[in-house]
Motif scaffolding. Structure first.
Motif, PDB file in Angstrom:
ATOM      1  N   VAL A   1      33.643  18.494  67.098  1.00 12.64           N
ATOM      2  CA  VAL A   1      34.028  19.703  67.830  1.00 12.64           C
ATOM      3  C   VAL A   1      33.868  19.403  69.316  1.00 12.64           C
ATOM      4  O   VAL A   1      32.824  18.892  69.734  1.00 12.64           O
ATOM      5  CB  VAL A   1      33.128  20.900  67.457  1.00 12.64           C
ATOM      6  CG1 VAL A   1      33.484  22.128  68.290  1.00 12.64           C
ATOM      7  CG2 VAL A   1      33.235  21.214  65.978  1.00 12.64           C
TER       8      VAL A   1
ATOM      9  N   LEU B   1      35.752  24.628  71.161  1.00 10.11           N
ATOM     10  CA  LEU B   1      34.813  25.755  71.181  1.00 10.11           C
ATOM     11  C   LEU B   1      34.376  25.969  72.625  1.00 10.11           C
ATOM     12  O   LEU B   1      34.041  25.009  73.318  1.00 10.11           O
ATOM     13  CB  LEU B   1      33.599  25.421  70.307  1.00 10.11           C
ATOM     14  CG  LEU B   1      32.458  26.424  70.258  1.00 10.11           C
ATOM     15  CD1 LEU B   1      32.935  27.767  69.690  1.00 10.11           C
ATOM     16  CD2 LEU B   1      31.323  25.874  69.409  1.00 10.11           C
ATOM     17  N   GLN B   2      34.391  27.206  73.096  1.00 11.13           N
ATOM     18  CA  GLN B   2      33.973  27.501  74.466  1.00 11.13           C
ATOM     19  C   GLN B   2      32.475  27.750  74.524  1.00 11.13           C
ATOM     20  O   GLN B   2      31.884  28.319  73.597  1.00 11.13           O
ATOM     21  CB  GLN B   2      34.710  28.721  75.020  1.00 11.13           C
ATOM     22  CG  GLN B   2      36.177  28.479  75.266  1.00 11.13           C
ATOM     23  CD  GLN B   2      36.836  29.686  75.915  1.00 11.13           C
ATOM     24  OE1 GLN B   2      36.407  30.816  75.756  1.00 11.13           O
ATOM     25  NE2 GLN B   2      37.894  29.433  76.663  1.00 11.13           N
TER      26      GLN B   2
ATOM     27  N   PHE C   1      34.463  26.997  61.991  1.00  9.13           N
ATOM     28  CA  PHE C   1      35.099  25.718  61.702  1.00  9.13           C
ATOM     29  C   PHE C   1      34.965  25.447  60.211  1.00  9.13           C
ATOM     30  O   PHE C   1      33.904  25.694  59.630  1.00  9.13           O
ATOM     31  CB  PHE C   1      34.465  24.598  62.532  1.00  9.13           C
ATOM     32  CG  PHE C   1      34.723  24.772  64.003  1.00  9.13           C
ATOM     33  CD1 PHE C   1      35.855  24.225  64.577  1.00  9.13           C
ATOM     34  CD2 PHE C   1      33.862  25.514  64.790  1.00  9.13           C
ATOM     35  CE1 PHE C   1      36.123  24.405  65.927  1.00  9.13           C
ATOM     36  CE2 PHE C   1      34.117  25.695  66.141  1.00  9.13           C
ATOM     37  CZ  PHE C   1      35.248  25.144  66.709  1.00  9.13           C
TER      38      PHE C   1
ATOM     39  N   LYS D   1      30.621  31.105  73.374  1.00  5.50           N
ATOM     40  CA  LYS D   1      31.496  31.806  72.421  1.00  5.50           C
ATOM     41  C   LYS D   1      31.191  31.366  70.999  1.00  5.50           C
ATOM     42  O   LYS D   1      30.627  30.298  70.746  1.00  5.50           O
ATOM     43  CB  LYS D   1      32.977  31.535  72.732  1.00  5.50           C
ATOM     44  CG  LYS D   1      33.382  31.907  74.146  1.00  5.50           C
ATOM     45  CD  LYS D   1      33.232  33.388  74.402  1.00  5.50           C
ATOM     46  CE  LYS D   1      33.671  33.731  75.813  1.00  5.50           C
ATOM     47  NZ  LYS D   1      33.437  35.107  76.162  1.00  5.50           N
TER      48      LYS D   1
ATOM     49  N   LEU E   1      26.069  22.561  70.350  1.00  9.08           N
ATOM     50  CA  LEU E   1      26.452  23.779  69.633  1.00  9.08           C
ATOM     51  C   LEU E   1      25.382  24.094  68.614  1.00  9.08           C
ATOM     52  O   LEU E   1      24.602  23.231  68.231  1.00  9.08           O
ATOM     53  CB  LEU E   1      27.835  23.663  68.980  1.00  9.08           C
ATOM     54  CG  LEU E   1      28.083  22.698  67.825  1.00  9.08           C
ATOM     55  CD1 LEU E   1      27.539  23.209  66.503  1.00  9.08           C
ATOM     56  CD2 LEU E   1      29.580  22.479  67.678  1.00  9.08           C
TER      57      LEU E   1
ATOM     58  N   ILE F   1      33.376  20.913  72.970  1.00  7.79           N
ATOM     59  CA  ILE F   1      32.886  22.159  73.577  1.00  7.79           C
ATOM     60  C   ILE F   1      33.282  22.132  75.051  1.00  7.79           C
ATOM     61  O   ILE F   1      32.988  21.168  75.764  1.00  7.79           O
ATOM     62  CB  ILE F   1      31.358  22.306  73.416  1.00  7.79           C
ATOM     63  CG1 ILE F   1      30.968  22.290  71.929  1.00  7.79           C
ATOM     64  CG2 ILE F   1      30.887  23.615  74.032  1.00  7.79           C
ATOM     65  CD1 ILE F   1      30.459  20.993  71.437  1.00  7.79           C
TER      66      ILE F   1
ATOM     67  N   CYS G   1      29.759  28.727  64.422  1.00  3.84           N
ATOM     68  CA  CYS G   1      29.175  27.922  65.492  1.00  3.84           C
ATOM     69  C   CYS G   1      29.246  28.632  66.835  1.00  3.84           C
ATOM     70  O   CYS G   1      30.193  29.367  67.100  1.00  3.84           O
ATOM     71  CB  CYS G   1      29.919  26.589  65.610  1.00  3.84           C
ATOM     72  SG  CYS G   1      29.885  25.603  64.113  1.00  3.84           S
ATOM     73  N   THR G   2      28.252  28.366  67.678  1.00  2.00           N
ATOM     74  CA  THR G   2      28.218  28.884  69.043  1.00  2.00           C
ATOM     75  C   THR G   2      28.144  27.706  70.006  1.00  2.00           C
ATOM     76  O   THR G   2      27.315  26.807  69.827  1.00  2.00           O
ATOM     77  CB  THR G   2      26.985  29.788  69.258  1.00  2.00           C
ATOM     78  OG1 THR G   2      27.027  30.846  68.298  1.00  2.00           O
ATOM     79  CG2 THR G   2      26.968  30.368  70.665  1.00  2.00           C
ATOM     80  N   GLY G   3      29.020  27.711  71.018  1.00  2.00           N
ATOM     81  CA  GLY G   3      28.997  26.667  72.033  1.00  2.00           C
ATOM     82  C   GLY G   3      27.807  26.854  72.963  1.00  2.00           C
ATOM     83  O   GLY G   3      27.588  27.949  73.482  1.00  2.00           O
TER      84      GLY G   3
ATOM     85  N   ASP H   1      32.780  30.712  67.049  1.00  2.00           N
ATOM     86  CA  ASP H   1      33.998  30.429  66.293  1.00  2.00           C
ATOM     87  C   ASP H   1      33.601  29.855  64.932  1.00  2.00           C
ATOM     88  O   ASP H   1      32.459  29.452  64.727  1.00  2.00           O
ATOM     89  CB  ASP H   1      34.886  29.445  67.051  1.00  2.00           C
ATOM     90  CG  ASP H   1      36.364  29.582  66.690  1.00  2.00           C
ATOM     91  OD1 ASP H   1      36.683  30.222  65.653  1.00  2.00           O
ATOM     92  OD2 ASP H   1      37.204  29.050  67.420  1.00  2.00           O
TER      93      ASP H   1
END
Length: 90
Positions: free
Chosen positions: A85, A8-9, A16, A12, A42, A87, A58-60, A14
């Motif tokens: 995850v 995960l960036q 999961f 950003k 995250l 990051i 999720c957000t990094g 995404d």
């Protein structure tokens, strides 16, 4: 504990997912479910389910790693599974 293949960036969003074994469910449906993170690297902004699949949006926040704990219950059983995850920066 497994590590998700896709990182995960930071900054950003995404999704999961964790998929329960259909034989484990034995035609029962999930009566409750949740996903939590063990730290602030995250954020989890939403959790949904479709059949045997639990999904977390999720957000990094910062570089590092975070464990996502997927927790569920059916009318006769319950359980949890943790997956990591990673990051990363851009």
């Amino acid at each position: 504990m497994a590590v998700f293949i896709r990182p995960l960036q930071v900054g950003k969003i995404d999704i999961f997912t964790f998929t329960l074994n259909e034989k484990y469910l034995a035609s029962e449906t999930l009566s409750s479910f949740s996903v939590t993170s063990n730290n602030a690297n995250l954020t989890v902004s939403g959790v949904t389910t479709a059949g045997a699949v639990i999904s977390a949006v999720c957000t990094g926040v910062s570089e590092g790693s975070s464990e996502l704990e997927f927790t569920w219950a059916t009318p006769t059983k319950s359980g949890c599974e943790s997956n990591t995850v990673i990051i990363v920066g851009c």
